[in-house]
Write an enzyme that holds these catalytic residues in place. Structure first.
Site, PDB file in Angstrom:
ATOM      1  N   ASP A  25      34.348  41.903  48.398  1.00 54.34           N
ATOM      2  CA  ASP A  25      33.686  42.378  47.180  1.00 54.34           C
ATOM      3  C   ASP A  25      32.308  42.946  47.477  1.00 54.34           C
ATOM      4  OD1 ASP A  25      35.810  41.092  45.835  1.00 54.34           O
ATOM      5  OD2 ASP A  25      34.659  39.228  45.722  1.00 54.34           O
ATOM      6  N   HIS A  27      33.979  37.165  47.112  1.00 54.25           N
ATOM      7  CA  HIS A  27      34.767  37.308  48.331  1.00 54.25           C
ATOM      8  C   HIS A  27      33.997  38.271  49.234  1.00 54.25           C
ATOM      9  CE1 HIS A  27      37.880  36.637  45.201  1.00 54.25           C
ATOM     10  NE2 HIS A  27      38.640  36.103  46.150  1.00 54.25           N
ATOM     11  N   ASP A  83      49.287  37.107  35.885  1.00 54.93           N
ATOM     12  CA  ASP A  83      47.928  36.591  35.757  1.00 54.93           C
ATOM     13  C   ASP A  83      47.007  37.709  35.251  1.00 54.93           C
ATOM     14  OD1 ASP A  83      45.694  35.072  36.006  1.00 54.93           O
ATOM     15  OD2 ASP A  83      45.763  34.863  38.175  1.00 54.93           O
TER      16      ASP A  83
END
Length: 435
Positions: free
Chosen positions: A104, A101, A307
């Site tokens: 990041d 991303h 998650d």
């Protein structure tokens, strides 16, 4: 020069199934031929920049536990250090791909102009490292869920300024992905959903999301990007209900907005579980509609309702995933991205390497088991036998008939069906023969 972060860790080698070395491959041999293709070319592994390097070890109840040379991640100098160490890890693992991303790889500057400048700067730096290493970009994407500006969504936001900021951000990330030779571009709607219907105009939000994705496809063709546009289903977390709930929901959305021939799916094991499905179910749904693009390989903690993004360790689950991938023809531009993170107590650099080694081995075992099942043909034979009645001319003709004619045939022939066993337990035991 080496950073010292992975000091003492040599490039990972294949040592075979009898090895007890946690920093050696037991099953993943990139040059091993499986169904006529190198194992590396089947699996197309990628490291996720966010979980491996950007995540600091925090959770909802506690702050960072990792102490890395690139922390805090707030300037371009440390962004370059992070890139240096990332490529060291790619070399140690022999990883052919990575994914990112924008948030990041560059620090968040709070405004688009500075985010664009730092993104261009760091992708130039990453591009130089890619030329030296040979590591490629599987896909890029934009983080449009972490910053507070995205709290009510990106393309679905009620504020048109946020929609505009999102459009500019995706353009910049698609440009960067194109510049780096990325083979796909992913849109994950981390906050494209709602918390309550009391303040939500769902039709407007869905229409805006559909138009936004059409803009992305139009821009892809405008710049000549040859990669695949992917969307990633996820049912919940952080939004109460996200519009990209599962594979079937996404496929319906893509068809509604005329995108079924332009966009495919990036499927994640953890997201499948949150949606109440198995991973192989989501893969089979996408494959049946010709929309299987790529996968994020991880697992959830089955005792947790969220998650957890853990590295895969369940060979039967992974084998069934690759069984349906191979039956669909395997990956083209897609691959196996480890959207997985080490636990916040696993603070050593060795843990980061060992986690990927273990995950790659599980995938290799699963791939070989899937190939063996396909070669044996037992599952396909069982399915063919179960549906064999539909191969007769009479059965096929019935599909072009009407209810009056069919009812007349049932009366005339005194049809009274006798149920046949689905043999589920036999087939489950069959799968276990290969894993």
């Amino acid at each position: 020069m080496p950073s010292g972060f992975f000091e003492g860790i040599e490039p990972i080698r294949f040592e075979g199934a009898d090895s007890k070395n946690p920093l050696a491959f037991r099953h993943y041999n990139p040059d091993e031929i499986v169904m006529g293709k190198r194992m590396e070319d089947h699996l197309r592994f990628a490291v996720a920049w966010w979980h491996s390097f950007a995540w600091e070890g925090g959770d909802p109840f506690g702050g960072p536990t990792f102490e890395r040379p690139w922390h805090p991640q707030d300037d371009m100098g440390r962004a370059r250090i992070k890139a240096d160490i990332a490529f060291e890890m790619f070399e140690i693992l022999g990883q052919p791909y990575f994914c990112w991303h924008d948030a990041d790889i560059r620090p968040e500057r709070g405004n688009f102009a500075d985010n664009l400048r730092t993104l261009e700067e760091i992708t130039d730096y990453i591009g130089e490292k890619m030329q030296v290493s040979g590591t490629k970009l599987l896909w890029g994407t934009a983080n449009m869920f972490s910053h507070r500006r995205w709290m009510a969504g990106a393309s679905t936001n009620p504020d048109p300024d946020v929609f505009a900021f999102a459009a500019a951000t995706v353009k910049s990330c698609l440009d960067a992905t194109h510049k780096l030779g990325g083979e796909n571009y992913v849109l994950w709607g981390g906050r494209e959903g709602y918390e309550t219907l009391l303040n939500t105009d769902m039709k407007t939000e869905l229409d805006h999301m559909g138009r936004f994705l059409n803009m992305v496809v139009e821009y892809k063709h405008k710049i000549g990007f040859q990669g695949t546009i992917l969307v990633e289903p996820k049912p919940q977390e952080p939004s109460k209900h996200q519009y990209d709930y599962d594979a079937a929901t996404c496929i319906g959305f893509l068809r509604k907005y005329g995108l079924e021939n332009e966009v495919k799916l990036n499927l994640e094991q953890g997201h499948a579980i949150l949606a109440g499905h198995s991973f192989e179910h989501e893969i089979a749904v996408a494959a049946a509609e010709g929309m299987l693009g790529s996968i994020d390989m991880n697992r959830n903690d089955y005792q947790s309702g969220w998650d957890t993004d853990q590295f895969p360790n369940n060979t039967p689950e992974v084998a069934l995933a690759y069984y349906y991938i191979l039956n669909a023809g395997g990956f083209t531009t897609g691959g196996t991205n480890f959207d997985a993170k080490i636990r916040r107590q696993s603070i050593d650099s060795k843990d980061l390497i060992a986690a990927h080694v273990g995950g790659m081995d599980i995938c290799a075992r699963g791939l070989k088991a899937a190939a063996a099942m396909i070669d044996d043909g037992g599952l396909q034979a069982a399915i063919s036998d179960r549906y064999s009645g539909w191969k007769t001319p009479e059965a096929l003709a019935m599909l072009n008939s009407d209810l009056d004619d069919i009812a007349a045939q049932v009366l005339a022939k005194a049809i009274n069906p006798t149920p046949r066993s689905g043999r589920q337990e036999i087939l489950e035991s069959y799968v276990n023969m290969f894993v």
